[in-house]
Design a protein around this motif. Structure first.
Motif, PDB file in Angstrom:
ATOM      1  N   THR A  91     -30.390  27.220 -19.749  1.00  0.00           N
ATOM      2  CA  THR A  91     -29.143  27.909 -19.429  1.00  0.00           C
ATOM      3  C   THR A  91     -29.329  29.397 -19.169  1.00  0.00           C
ATOM      4  O   THR A  91     -28.380  30.069 -18.746  1.00  0.00           O
ATOM      5  CB  THR A  91     -28.114  27.726 -20.568  1.00  0.00           C
ATOM      6  OG1 THR A  91     -28.666  28.253 -21.779  1.00  0.00           O
ATOM      7  CG2 THR A  91     -27.776  26.259 -20.754  1.00  0.00           C
ATOM      8  N   ARG A 107     -27.677  24.333 -10.643  1.00  0.00           N
ATOM      9  CA  ARG A 107     -27.158  24.750 -11.944  1.00  0.00           C
ATOM     10  C   ARG A 107     -27.251  26.277 -12.048  1.00  0.00           C
ATOM     11  O   ARG A 107     -28.311  26.856 -11.815  1.00  0.00           O
ATOM     12  CB  ARG A 107     -27.961  24.126 -13.083  1.00  0.00           C
ATOM     13  CG  ARG A 107     -27.853  22.606 -13.163  1.00  0.00           C
ATOM     14  CD  ARG A 107     -26.708  22.212 -14.045  1.00  0.00           C
ATOM     15  NE  ARG A 107     -26.547  20.764 -14.169  1.00  0.00           N
ATOM     16  CZ  ARG A 107     -25.745  20.193 -15.058  1.00  0.00           C
ATOM     17  NH1 ARG A 107     -25.037  20.952 -15.881  1.00  0.00           N
ATOM     18  NH2 ARG A 107     -25.623  18.890 -15.113  1.00  0.00           N
ATOM     19  N   ASN A 109     -26.788  29.198 -14.758  1.00  0.00           N
ATOM     20  CA  ASN A 109     -26.661  29.392 -16.212  1.00  0.00           C
ATOM     21  C   ASN A 109     -26.151  28.125 -16.885  1.00  0.00           C
ATOM     22  O   ASN A 109     -25.305  28.161 -17.783  1.00  0.00           O
ATOM     23  CB  ASN A 109     -25.760  30.584 -16.519  1.00  0.00           C
ATOM     24  CG  ASN A 109     -26.377  31.896 -16.082  1.00  0.00           C
ATOM     25  OD1 ASN A 109     -25.828  32.592 -15.232  1.00  0.00           O
ATOM     26  ND2 ASN A 109     -27.526  32.240 -16.625  1.00  0.00           N
ATOM     27  N   GLY A 110     -26.671  26.994 -16.402  1.00  0.00           N
ATOM     28  CA  GLY A 110     -26.360  25.695 -16.971  1.00  0.00           C
ATOM     29  C   GLY A 110     -25.159  25.012 -16.360  1.00  0.00           C
ATOM     30  O   GLY A 110     -24.980  23.798 -16.535  1.00  0.00           O
TER      31      GLY A 110
END
Length: 435
Positions: A91, A107, A109-110
């Motif tokens: 993340t 994705r 930061n996750g």
């Protein structure tokens, strides 16, 4: 000029862009992985945890891209661009492509943004230009980010599965290449990690490095850790950190961190210890395996290495016995291989139905089984900690400290830790016994 895969020029204008620098990625801050040229592969650590990775020595200072080739899709890894990186966590990667099991997901930061299929040989690019970030597969635009990049950017990775790889990674654009070929880009090598002086509320953690480095320990009741000691900036090769204010009768996970004078960071794999206390066993020890059949013991862990793949023809028992209140506890390292682990009043073979109180772990699930009879189940993930405890004459089953099932069958003492391993490479990791 350098064109993006959608035909736009590299600088986002109609003017000829300056000739970009294109380099093979030079890996640094390597954790639980091995670099071979501009490729990187996870070679140690927890299988299924985001505890491995590295970053590029080079930094993109204004505009550029990273690009890599998919070698296989049966393992999970995140690859992308970050404005700095402090650990191997997925993340933390600002702009990432997550690849695994036939899919590639964008994705940030996750947070999920988009996905597409992925096969071996696919070429992925993440391009930062003109205040935008674009994701490409084989030259075709997959997703245009709504988040503007903050420079400088490094190639950042998070490798979950052992064997997960980033192949043929290149970085291009306006680059800061890290100070030239004479700079130190090699992280310290961590070894001899150990816990000692474990009490009901504290422990001492020690380790060594092959070059002078600073010292810090991350710790907590799960592999998410959540706590850390203050960073000791002294550059030493023999490291000691003291943990305090711990809970009694609790298993703690920990890993150590050391950076050398050049800032190259090394992070160890996961280790555990259990604090002492009263009520559920006053002595906590690593399990000592005996009566080993078709398996190999490594410290307090046990792995099936021989026999029939899929048969309950491998296992071992503990040398120690529980004669009153106590427990057995172990950590899940993988969920796709079947094994039974529990407590028995004696064991005459490796059969799973002989285990009086067992966890059956495999295929994403854990089941409570008593002499083979199903009692309860729950989802399971790598890193989960399972405990079977005898408490005031009652047997209780816990996942990460939460009660899953309370047995209606009173235990017949003494009890030993017992195991039945079905799949080759099925493992019982970090087994502890309290008695």
């Amino acid at each position: 000029k350098l064109n993006g895969a959608d035909g736009s020029d590299f600088m986002g204008s109609g003017e000829p862009a300056p000739t970009p620098t294109v380099e093979n990625v030079v890996w640094t801050s390597i954790v639980n992985a091995t670099a071979t040229g501009n490729s990187l592969q996870k070679t140690s650590g927890c299988n299924g945890c985001d505890d491995a990775g590295a970053i590029s020595l080079q930094k993109i200072t204004s505009g550029g891209y990273v690009e890599f080739t998919v070698s296989e899709t049966g393992t999970l890894r995140y690859v992308g661009l970050s404005n700095g990186s402090f650990s191997t966590g997925a993340t933390e990667i600002d702009f990432a492509i997550a690849i695994g099991w036939g899919w590639a997901e964008v994705r940030e930061n996750g947070a999920f943004r988009a996905n597409t299929t992925a096969v071996a040989g696919d070429l992925f690019r993440i391009l930062a230009e003109a205040g935008m970030v674009k994701y490409y597969k084989n030259g075709a635009l997959v997703y245009l980010s709504a988040v503007a990049p903050a420079y400088p950017l490094v190639l950042d990775t998070s490798l979950f599965n052992v064997g997960a790889a980033v192949n043929n990674a290149v970085i291009a654009g306006t680059l800061d290449s890290g100070g030239g070929s004479g700079s130190d880009t090699t992280a310290p090598v961590i070894s001899n990690v150990a816990s000692s002086s474990v009490s009901s509320n504290g422990a001492t953690i020690t380790w060594t490095t092959n070059e002078p480095s600073d010292s810090q320990v991350e710790y907590g009741t799960t592999t998410a850790y959540g706590n850390s000691t203050p960073l000791d900036p002294s550059l030493v090769t023999s490291h000691t950190q003291t943990l305090s204010a711990l809970a009694s009768n609790t298993v703690y996970h920990y890993r150590v961190r050391s950076s050398d004078a050049a800032g190259n960071l090394a992070v160890s794999g996961d280790f555990t210890f259990a604090t002492t206390g009263s009520g559920t066993g006053t002595t906590v020890e690593n399990v000592i395996w005996t009566d080993i059949v078709n398996a190999t013991a490594t410290g307090n862990s046990l792995t099936k290495t021989y026999g029939c793949d899929g048969c309950d023809d491998a296992g071992a028992v503990s040398q120690q016995q529980i004669t009153g209140d106590g427990y057995v506890e172990f950590t899940v390292t993988e969920t796709d291989l079947l094994r039974y682990v529990g407590l028995s009043n004696g064991s005459s073979g490796t059969g799973y139905s002989e285990i009086d109180y067992a966890f059956a772990v495999g295929f994403g699930w854990v089941e409570v089984r008593e002499n083979g009879i199903y009692r309860a189940n729950a989802g399971i993930a790598a890193g989960d900690v399972l405990r079977i405890a005898v408490e005031s004459g009652v047997v209780n089953y816990y996942i990460n400290g939460s009660l899953l099932y309370r047995s209606a069958v009173a235990p017949l003492l003494p009890l030993v830790v017992d195991s039945s391993l079905f799949s080759l490479n099925a493992t019982v990791s970090n087994a502890l016994i309290a008695y």
